[in-house]
Enzyme design. Sequence first.
Site, short mmCIF file in Angstrom:
data_model
loop_
_atom_site.label_atom_id
_atom_site.label_comp_id
_atom_site.label_asym_id
_atom_site.label_seq_id
_atom_site.Cartn_x
_atom_site.Cartn_y
_atom_site.Cartn_z
N ARG A 139 0.68 -0.95 0.34
CA ARG A 139 -0.14 -0.28 -0.17
C ARG A 139 0.91 1.08 -0.08
NH1 ARG A 139 -4.88 0.68 4.25
NH2 ARG A 139 -3.64 1.81 4.93
N THR A 193 -1.20 7.53 -0.83
CA THR A 193 -2.42 6.99 -1.36
C THR A 193 -3.12 6.13 -0.92
OG1 THR A 193 -1.43 5.38 -3.20
CG2 THR A 193 -1.13 7.79 -3.46
N ASP A 238 0.37 -2.54 12.36
CA ASP A 238 0.59 -2.53 10.73
C ASP A 238 1.69 -4.43 10.94
OD1 ASP A 238 2.68 -3.20 8.75
OD2 ASP A 238 2.72 -1.06 8.20
N ASP A 264 5.07 -5.19 9.58
CA ASP A 264 6.09 -4.19 10.42
C ASP A 264 5.95 -5.23 11.86
OD1 ASP A 264 7.14 -2.72 8.86
OD2 ASP A 264 5.63 -1.45 9.89
C1 PRP Z 1 -1.16 -4.57 4.91
C2 PRP Z 1 -2.00 -5.57 5.07
C3 PRP Z 1 -2.90 -5.57 3.53
C4 PRP Z 1 -2.72 -4.21 3.02
C5 PRP Z 1 -4.01 -4.14 3.32
O1 PRP Z 1 0.44 -4.73 3.51
O2 PRP Z 1 -1.11 -6.81 4.78
O3 PRP Z 1 -1.94 -6.40 1.86
O4 PRP Z 1 -1.92 -3.42 4.04
O5 PRP Z 1 -4.40 -2.17 3.46
P1 PRP Z 1 -5.62 -2.41 2.75
O6 PRP Z 1 -7.37 -3.44 2.94
O7 PRP Z 1 -6.12 -0.77 2.47
O8 PRP Z 1 -5.64 -2.17 0.49
P2 PRP Z 1 1.02 -3.75 3.59
O9 PRP Z 1 0.81 -2.28 1.81
O10 PRP Z 1 1.29 -2.26 4.77
O11 PRP Z 1 2.33 -4.25 3.02
P3 PRP Z 1 3.61 -4.80 3.65
O12 PRP Z 1 2.98 -6.63 3.98
O13 PRP Z 1 4.73 -5.28 2.81
O14 PRP Z 1 3.06 -4.55 4.71
N1 URA Z 2 -2.66 -2.47 7.50
C1 URA Z 2 -1.70 -2.98 8.13
O1 URA Z 2 -1.20 -3.71 8.90
N2 URA Z 2 -2.92 -2.55 8.73
C2 URA Z 2 -3.93 -1.55 8.91
O2 URA Z 2 -4.52 -1.42 9.72
C3 URA Z 2 -3.97 -1.52 7.92
C4 URA Z 2 -3.62 -1.58 5.92
#
Ligand code: PRP
Ligand code: URA
Length: 206
Positions: free
Chosen positions: A101, A105, A197, A200
């Site tokens: 994400r 944005t 997150d 993380d």
């Molecule tokens: C997080 C999560 C989802 C997404 C959810 O991933 O694991 O994939 O955000 O958000 P959305 O429903 O608004 O799309 P992130 O983009 O933080 O990536 P990561 O898994 O690499 O930390």
């Molecule tokens: N991605 C995350 O990891 N946590 C949230 O709450 C939303 C998006």
Amino acid sequence: MHVEVKHPLIGHKLTLVRDKTTGVKLFRELIGEITMFLAYEALRGIPTESIEVETPLAVAKGVRVKGEIVLVPILRAGVGMLDAVMDMVPNARVGFLGLYRDHETSLPVEYYAKLPPATPGAVAILIDPMLATAGSAVAAVSMLKKRGFETIVFVCIVSCPEGVARLEQAHPDVAIYTASIDDGLNASKYILPGLGDAGDRLFGTK
Ligand code: PRP
Ligand code: URA
């Protein structure tokens, strides 16, 4: 169709996983444990066929899973759920979809796709701990459909009303299994109360 899977043990583990003092090791273990409960429910509808086996005493009627099960974690946080589902379905094939994400944005950015073939009758289980705006889930399902997958189930730990509604609107044929539909999103599009997150916390990157 969505199912908020309720169980006292899921509630107990989810409370621990939300706790900001829970460290990386316990967080990972809990994500895996909750995933097992969710996968148990999500896999309830997979196709089976009747077979017979000989016990030492007689012939018994039984079943075996029919068709491929393809597990697809959304990188990176979905990887934290993968081992738990693989333990339950050891013959499953595994594909990976890379999406993150954008921090400005909140829109999903695709960066990787490696999927096994979509064989007839295959069931794809898409796994990601978080369903927030659903941008990532909607894009991931579209990628799977483009590759020929027809039966897709989405499994997440924490979701919110906005995300569930958006995924259902975009892909009404995808069943959603979640341990919790939380209150909603904050101004930064994070789930409240959520767990922070997920990536993380799983990988210790903050
Ligand atoms: C997080 C999560 C989802 C997404 C959810 O991933 O694991 O994939 O955000 O958000 P959305 O429903 O608004 O799309 P992130 O983009 O933080 O990536 P990561 O898994 O690499 O930390
Ligand atoms: N991605 C995350 O990891 N946590 C949230 O709450 C939303 C998006």
